[in-house]
Write a protein that holds these residues in place. Sequence first.
Motif, short mmCIF file in Angstrom:
data_model
loop_
_atom_site.label_atom_id
_atom_site.label_comp_id
_atom_site.label_asym_id
_atom_site.label_seq_id
_atom_site.Cartn_x
_atom_site.Cartn_y
_atom_site.Cartn_z
N ASP A 123 -2.78 12.34 6.17
CA ASP A 123 -4.14 12.78 5.62
C ASP A 123 -5.04 11.48 5.05
N TRP A 124 -6.09 11.40 5.51
CA TRP A 124 -6.98 10.35 5.60
C TRP A 124 -7.26 10.45 4.24
N ARG A 125 -7.67 11.25 3.34
CA ARG A 125 -8.14 11.23 1.79
C ARG A 125 -7.08 10.87 1.05
N ALA A 126 -5.68 11.28 1.13
CA ALA A 126 -4.59 10.78 0.27
C ALA A 126 -4.25 9.35 0.72
N TYR A 127 -4.49 8.94 2.17
CA TYR A 127 -4.42 7.43 2.36
C TYR A 127 -5.41 6.52 1.49
N ASP A 128 -6.57 6.96 1.89
CA ASP A 128 -7.56 6.12 1.02
C ASP A 128 -7.50 6.11 -0.35
N ALA A 129 -7.00 7.29 -0.99
CA ALA A 129 -6.84 7.10 -2.35
C ALA A 129 -5.43 6.31 -2.86
N ALA A 130 -4.75 6.21 -2.01
CA ALA A 130 -3.35 5.34 -2.36
C ALA A 130 -3.49 4.08 -3.04
N THR A 131 -2.39 3.90 -4.14
CA THR A 131 -2.66 2.46 -4.63
C THR A 131 -2.17 1.43 -3.82
N TYR A 132 -2.74 0.30 -4.34
CA TYR A 132 -2.66 -1.07 -3.50
C TYR A 132 -2.07 -1.94 -4.77
N SER A 133 -1.06 -2.37 -4.62
CA SER A 133 -0.05 -3.27 -5.67
C SER A 133 0.30 -4.46 -5.03
N PRO A 134 -0.51 -5.55 -4.91
CA PRO A 134 -0.19 -6.71 -4.38
C PRO A 134 0.76 -7.62 -5.27
N THR A 135 1.65 -8.53 -4.79
CA THR A 135 2.34 -9.25 -5.75
C THR A 135 2.13 -10.37 -4.92
N PRO A 136 1.09 -11.55 -5.37
CA PRO A 136 0.94 -12.74 -4.87
C PRO A 136 2.00 -13.72 -5.17
N ASP A 137 2.29 -14.43 -4.11
CA ASP A 137 3.02 -15.66 -4.02
C ASP A 137 2.56 -16.57 -5.30
N HIS B 18 0.68 -1.29 -0.09
CA HIS B 18 0.00 0.02 -0.04
C HIS B 18 0.87 1.22 0.02
N ALA B 19 0.67 2.01 -1.03
CA ALA B 19 1.57 3.38 -1.25
C ALA B 19 1.66 4.20 0.00
N ALA B 20 0.54 4.33 0.38
CA ALA B 20 0.57 5.58 1.49
C ALA B 20 1.05 4.92 2.98
N SER B 21 1.36 3.51 3.13
CA SER B 21 1.70 2.76 4.32
C SER B 21 3.17 2.75 4.15
N HIS B 22 3.88 2.54 3.14
CA HIS B 22 5.38 2.55 3.05
C HIS B 22 6.04 3.45 3.97
N ASN B 23 7.05 2.95 4.63
CA ASN B 23 7.82 3.85 5.71
C ASN B 23 7.21 4.30 6.89
N ARG B 24 5.96 3.79 7.11
CA ARG B 24 5.28 4.17 8.32
C ARG B 24 5.31 2.82 9.40
N THR B 25 4.78 3.24 10.52
CA THR B 25 4.77 2.32 11.93
C THR B 25 3.32 1.75 11.64
N ILE B 26 3.06 0.47 11.50
CA ILE B 26 1.71 -0.25 11.50
C ILE B 26 1.53 -1.17 12.61
N ILE B 27 0.73 -0.93 13.16
CA ILE B 27 0.36 -1.70 14.65
C ILE B 27 -1.03 -2.57 14.28
#
Length: 654
Positions: A180-194, A120-129
């Motif tokens: 920003d929640w709008r930018a986060y919601d609009a961010a691309t999600y680019s999965p690479t399935p195994d 998820h583009a807007a989650s890169h380099n963020r801390t996720i719990i």
Amino acid sequence: MSTKSYYAARVEEFLLLSTEEIVGQLAIRVGSEHSGNEGNQIRAWRTQIGLLKEALTDPQCSDWGILLELPLLRLGRRIDTVILIGDCIACIEFKIGSASFGSGDIDQAVDYALCLRDFHAASHNRTIIPILCADKAALQRDRTQIEIIEGVSQCLLVNGLQLARAIELIAEEAEPNQIDWRAYDAATYSPTPDIVTAARGLYSGHTVKEIGRSDAAAESLERTAARLKAIADDARIHGKKVICFVTGEPGSGKTLLGLDMVFSGSTGRDANEPAALLSGNRPLVFVLQAAIAEDARKRLGVKAPEAKRQSQQALQTLLGYLKDHAAPDSDPPENIIVFDEAQRAWDADTGLKLLGRAKSEPELFLEIMGRLPWACLVCLVGPGQEINRGEGGLMLWGEALAKSQEWTAHISEIALRERKGLIGLLDIANGADVAINLEPELHLQTNLRAHRNHLHGSWVAALLEGDIESAASIAAEMESPPALVTRDLAEMKEWLSLRRRGEQRVGLLASSGATRLIADGIPASPRSDDLGAVVHWFLKPNGDFRSSNSLETPLSEFVCQGLEIDYAGLCWGNDLIWENRNWLPRKMRAPNWQVLKKEDAKQYRVNTYRVLLTRARAGTVIYVPNGDPGDPTRKPSDFEGVFETLQSAGCSVI
């Protein structure tokens, strides 16, 4: 305003809106996705929203963002709740009505967080719990700190009353730089399935577009898939016989394209057209067959024997196919065949040994499929992956085409002119009447497997060519080291164990020629005909000693080629050492090592490590033993040379 999430807003707005209004918005967005459990879902939403409203009453929460039912994969997975707390991301999975924390539920919550981190583009380099909230569970121990590993913390386990405390704990860790929640919601999600997940998804009717990424790499993959299907459609309509060579580095998506060709869209089984993916790699075939059969049994209620039969129709072994259709009157039912790892096609001498016919595998395939009124043969080709005697590369395909007048070859110019054993087709075609169409879409240049280090394939190539300076230069361009190294086996296993989270898999790898690793407590790999053990290694869950996650048994190049795991622990043997500024391939001739002299044998050993170094999707750690000065087969100087060279090439010590 339309949002990707089924509901998204500032927390202040969320608190002002009534629970019923929010539930209504969720229900409208879900719409026809409900299938008989609308009442249960709506009741769960009401409870979930009530718990969130109670947990977010502190004034500091007002500017945070909240997203409900955030879609992840195009296969229908959604995260219950994401709360953007300053620069941190809380990823909450609710189990409404549950009084316990199941291991599967914990894995699910963590896996959602890992998917956000990686794709998820807007989650890169963020801390996720990740948080798992079982609202009826007993009070849990109140954590005083959050432990972060590679951007994702351990899963916080809370009941309904403790949710507010977990959110407060995250707020204490967060910086005030509000996402920003709008930018986060609009961010691309680019999965690479195994590859296992991809096979399941494609077999269930999805396309490569639906299970893949949404970035430039995905667009390239989709263009290649569309071009292959157009070539196949043209062959069917006009009664042609065509052969397509799809080339690309390890992990570029070739097998994914092959599965897509067989299972989805306007060609293959989804169009009620006989098609199959064939591989000489029996472990790959059996692992994918088992995964597809289990998925069909669970998802569709298909009985186990029928599920197994269906998977075996779609995924077959090459040798079995050739034996079934060896007789001149035994026409194959499939007009579309995908030949996985076509660079490993064997020569006429091997054909004589296996089938009693002095013909190469390409000659036999063109002969068998040539009996049909139309045919499309798709050859998936990876460079530098020949690891066995008798594997002749694409030169054999050129020789076979030169003997046939009815086949048209489709290939990229890059692959056609490659000289390092990849093709050889141009040399054969010059002076032979071979029809060749240049297709730029048939060469894949992006590494999808190593999704966190897209330069990884280039680094491996430079390393194994002995160009350490170039490898170091490539490593310097990477966001993280191409691999980590250690001299301590326990340290490597601990590193891997910490990353054995959610649905991610870890495992050990070792060269089949690294026979002296047993002295360091590393057993031999299962053989390529021990298919049950290999299937268990890839598919059994955490906690089962047969699983890769147990870190007990390594796999060799012969049983892991074509497959992948998230984090790999490569145990480097002294069958490939660094000497005189180059790699020295060796073979154990008990009681001593023997330097390999023949060029093909030397290349097979180097290719072994190419396979092993390209199995990981997220990261590799390399264990280099210390050796034993009292054991001439385990000289410390041999291992020291490997360890120093890997560091010089850009690897970091744990």
